[in-house]
Design an enzyme around this catalytic site. Structure first.
Site, PDB file in Angstrom:
ATOM      1  N   GLU A   1      38.793  21.697  14.444  1.00  0.00           N
ATOM      2  CA  GLU A   1      37.440  21.174  14.281  1.00  0.00           C
ATOM      3  C   GLU A   1      37.310  19.688  14.609  1.00  0.00           C
ATOM      4  O   GLU A   1      36.236  19.219  14.985  1.00  0.00           O
ATOM      5  CB  GLU A   1      37.000  21.428  12.827  1.00  0.00           C
ATOM      6  N   SER A   2      38.383  18.946  14.464  1.00  0.00           N
ATOM      7  CA  SER A   2      38.340  17.511  14.709  1.00  0.00           C
ATOM      8  C   SER A   2      38.240  17.161  16.187  1.00  0.00           C
ATOM      9  O   SER A   2      38.101  15.987  16.539  1.00  0.00           O
ATOM     10  CB  SER A   2      39.578  16.847  14.112  1.00  0.00           C
TER      11      SER A   2
END
Length: 259
Positions: A54-55
């Protein structure tokens, strides 16, 4: 030497989940059990899988399992890193991710997930960590795999809050809402594997892990769970799968203890 008949329920769950992935997958990975499963797949039968966190890290190949999406190990081993807005708008909402791997605090019979609250929203019994990017992952990935231990606390008849859409009220609910992705196609637990019924979308046991009885599954589920007519036994982990999983867990433990 490892004997493949000696394994824990968690190891069985992780390895069974890893087998669901292929070389061609572009996979959005959740932290925890999903991350372990995806990296076991990468280190065994799917070396060319693309793992995305997700980062914004794309094509990451961590040597140890990350503690969070912000773990430096992910960026250090990624092919490249993009901004979070680009990750969600271009990659996820753009339909470029084949598979999302999620977990949750609670799940219902139609694979809806709750990671927000137990009880009333304004006065909850338990305040959970929240959804993060999970609602968007559940809606926009081509399909979703879910890993959760099968317990009465986790597999519940009614969710107080739906954080991530599974199959809603069942049937064609996703399609009626305009969602074009498959949604949850497999739920892998420490006792069995479930898949949605083709018509009703209610989760149905399709495979039982070695040494587990139907009664164990029924006793640990919060609704009257259904079993497929062509039920099979989940193949036990191989020595190679166990070696890889235990090795990455050992490296992870050593790295985090030293931090």
């Amino acid at each position: 030497m490892i004997v493949s008949s000696e394994f824990t329920p968690t190891e069985m769950m992780t390895i069974a989940a890893s087998r669901a992935l292929t070389n061609d997958d572009v996979c959005f990975v959740g932290i925890g059990a999903p991350s372990a499963a995806c990296n076991v797949a990468r280190l065994t039968h799917a070396p060319d899988i693309t793992l995305i966190y997700e980062s914004g890290t794309i094509g990451t190949r961590p040597d140890v399992l990350p503690l969070s999406i912000g773990d430096g190990e992910l960026c250090d081993t990624a092919q490249f890193t993009v901004s979070v807005p680009e990750m969600f708008r271009y990659w996820l909402q753009g339909g470029r991710i084949t598979t999302g791997f999620l977990g949750g605090a609670q799940i219902d019979r139609f694979a809806n997930l709750n990671t927000t609250v137990v009880g009333e929203y304004d006065h909850p019994k338990v305040r959970l960590p929240g959804g993060g990017g999970a609602p968007e992952i559940a809606s926009n990935c081509g399909q979703i795999f879910i890993t959760m231990a099968l317990t009465n606390r986790g597999f519940v008849d009614h969710l107080d809050f739906i954080t991530s859409m599974g199959h809603g009220e069942g049937g064609d609910h996703r399609a009626r809402l305009g969602m074009k992705t498959k949604g949850p196609s497999r739920v892998i637990t420490d006792l069995c594997i479930l898949e949605p019924d083709p018509v009703t979308k209610e989760l149905t046991v399709v495979s039982i892990h070695q040494g587990v009885s139907r009664k164990q599954i029924q006793d640990n589920c919060g609704w009257p769970i259904k079993f497929a007519t062509d039920l099979i036994e989940t193949p036990a982990p191989t020595d190679t799968e166990l070696l890889v999983l235990r090795d990455i867990n050992a490296r992870t433990k050593k790295a985090h203890e030293a931090a």
